[in-house]
Scaffold this active site. Structure first.
Site, PDB file in Angstrom:
ATOM      1  N   ASN A   7       0.875  -1.182   0.000  1.00  0.00           N
ATOM      2  CA  ASN A   7       0.000   0.000   0.000  1.00  0.00           C
ATOM      3  C   ASN A   7       0.906   1.223   0.000  1.00  0.00           C
ATOM      4  OD1 ASN A   7      -1.802   2.073   0.544  1.00  0.00           O
ATOM      5  ND2 ASN A   7      -2.929   0.939   2.098  1.00  0.00           N
TER       6      ASN A   7
ATOM      7  N   ARG B 148      -2.406  -1.861  -3.710  1.00  0.00           N
ATOM      8  CA  ARG B 148      -3.509  -0.906  -3.709  1.00  0.00           C
ATOM      9  C   ARG B 148      -3.281   0.087  -4.839  1.00  0.00           C
ATOM     10  NH1 ARG B 148      -4.136   4.362   0.003  1.00  0.00           N
ATOM     11  NH2 ARG B 148      -6.230   4.982  -0.606  1.00  0.00           N
TER      12      ARG B 148
ATOM     13  N   HIS C 214     -11.556   4.685  -1.229  1.00  0.00           N
ATOM     14  CA  HIS C 214     -11.408   3.930   0.021  1.00  0.00           C
ATOM     15  C   HIS C 214     -12.088   2.563  -0.059  1.00  0.00           C
ATOM     16  CE1 HIS C 214     -10.857   8.042   2.142  1.00  0.00           C
ATOM     17  NE2 HIS C 214      -9.678   7.490   1.941  1.00  0.00           N
TER      18      HIS C 214
ATOM     19  N   ARG D  34      -7.425  18.328   2.667  1.00  0.00           N
ATOM     20  CA  ARG D  34      -8.325  18.492   1.529  1.00  0.00           C
ATOM     21  C   ARG D  34      -9.632  19.144   1.963  1.00  0.00           C
ATOM     22  NH1 ARG D  34      -8.145  12.449  -0.728  1.00  0.00           N
ATOM     23  NH2 ARG D  34      -6.595  12.072   0.902  1.00  0.00           N
TER      24      ARG D  34
ATOM     25  N   GLU E   9      -6.577  -2.650   4.903  1.00  0.00           N
ATOM     26  CA  GLU E   9      -6.653  -2.634   3.442  1.00  0.00           C
ATOM     27  C   GLU E   9      -5.774  -3.716   2.824  1.00  0.00           C
ATOM     28  OE1 GLU E   9      -7.430   2.032   2.443  1.00  0.00           O
ATOM     29  OE2 GLU E   9      -5.512   1.519   3.375  1.00  0.00           O
TER      30      GLU E   9
END
Length: 389
Positions: free
Chosen positions: A9, A87, A175, A235, A373
């Site tokens: 990842n 990922r 996500h 963000r 993840e």
């Protein structure tokens, strides 16, 4: 000798990894390399120690970190690496499931870089680094957008000219690997409620919400890019499109400057003018820090309300990722804003931050589920490369 799958990842300045047994997918080791481009730090833990040796030198990039990681894996006794899974943030319209990587796939993913400029280049750099260091190792791409391809068409559409929609300008959502892990884990955690009307809050430096029914995505707060939706660390999340035009026309900002402002200088950092780290803001006595945290929770509540409308109600909320798992104050603020919908937290359970954190009898159950993840990545790689599962 034991076969293993490596899940990678790659972030902007970090590299997370996990090694799993290829057959059982039992965790062997997990860790990360942080500080890429500057002073590098390495951490690794698990039942099978990683033969790390000296860490990558200061200033290392993804290629250097990957080469270091693969060398460490090579030196692990009695272990054979069978595949690497990655990922990849954006799969676009064409990739709705994990895929074995070849030259054509890599070229297609390169064309999606403009849709995820803060993430996609690092994901692809990791793939290329593995190919350079271990040329014959099969690699699998797992997409953050893929989980959301189950959404109904109306949830994917923007109200823009149809020709742009036909060209692939859609709400993709992100996500997805985190949401996939929650969806796969939820029946063990929440029983029958897992199949109901669920909102999952992935709250980290990047943040989004996903509405699930029968553990499938039906709506998400992120859209065409990972800039949409919730307020995040740096963000902005969703803003009036007219604001972007104002910044260009009246403030004289060019597109690059607008992108930098909305991606890197907004969110918790921009509102607080102090930090993008919730831990720092919670410890600060500065009113700007408090306002940033209040706005973060307010925006999450507003977006959750829109997802409740898409779901037709709410049975279950799940918090995951860094803030979602480790910030009881933020969870409590969001829950308080959703009390009208039947969300009732237990203070002691919320402070502990494990498993069910709602009160007994709460109309809406609330859980904390640790993010993972890497496991969905390893599972996909094992299936595509070894035919497992």
């Amino acid at each position: 000798m034991s076969d293993a799958i490596l899940a990678i990842n790659a972030g902007s300045s970090s590299l997370k990894f996990a090694l799993y047994a290829a057959g059982s997918l039992a965790l062997l080791c997990r860790g990360g390399v942080s500080g890429l481009g500057g002073p590098v730090a390495v951490e690794a833990s698990g039942p099978v120690p990683l033969a790390t040796g000296a860490p990558p030198p200061a200033g290392s990039n993804h290629a250097t970190a990957i080469a270091w990681l693969l060398d460490a894996v090579r030196r692990m006794p009695d272990l054979v690496l069978r595949a690497a899974g990655h990922r990849v943030v954006h799969g676009g319209r064409d990739y709705a499931a994990p895929v074995l990587i070849d030259g054509a796939v890599l070229d297609a993913l390169e064309r999606l870089v403009p849709l995820a400029p803060a993430h996609q280049p690092h994901n692809l750099a990791a793939i290329r680094a593995v190919a350079a260091a271990w040329p014959n190792l099969p690699q699998v791409a797992c997409f953050d957008t893929a989980f959301h391809r189950t959404q109904p068409r109306l949830a994917q559409l923007f109200p823009i000219p149809r020709a742009l929609t036909d060209a692939g300008i859609l709400r993709y959502g992100f996500h997805g690997l985190s949401y996939q892990h929650v969806a796969e884990t939820l029946p063990e955690v929440a029983g029958e409620r897992a199949e109901g009307r669920v909102i999952v809050a992935h709250l980290g430096h990047g943040a989004s919400l996903c509405a699930m029914r029968a553990r499938r995505s039906i709506a998400s707060t992120m859209g065409f890019t990972a800039l949409d939706g919730l307020m995040m660390g740096t963000r902005s999340g969703a803003v009036d499109p007219g604001l972007v035009l104002h910044l260009i026309r009246e403030r004289g900002l060019d597109p690059a400057a607008v992108a930098d402002l909305l991606n890197n200088r907004s969110g918790l950092l921009g509102v607080s003018e102090l930090s993008d780290d919730v831990r720092v803001l919670q410890e600060s006595g500065d009113p700007r820090a408090a306002e940033a945290l209040d706005l973060f929770a307010y925006r999450a509540v507003r977006e959750a309300g829109s997802l409740m409308a898409a779901l037709g109600g709410l049975d279950l909320i799940v918090f995951t990722a860094g803030i979602g798992e480790h910030a009881p104050r933020v969870r409590a603020a969001i829950a308080a804003g959703l009390s009208f919908a039947g969300v009732e937290l237990d203070e002691e359970r919320n402070a502990a931050g494990r498993g069910r954190i709602s009160r007994d009898g709460s109309p809406v159950a609330v859980y904390v589920v640790p993010a993972n993840e890497e496991l969905p990545i390893a599972r996909a790689a094992a299936r595509l490369v070894l035919g497992a599962g």
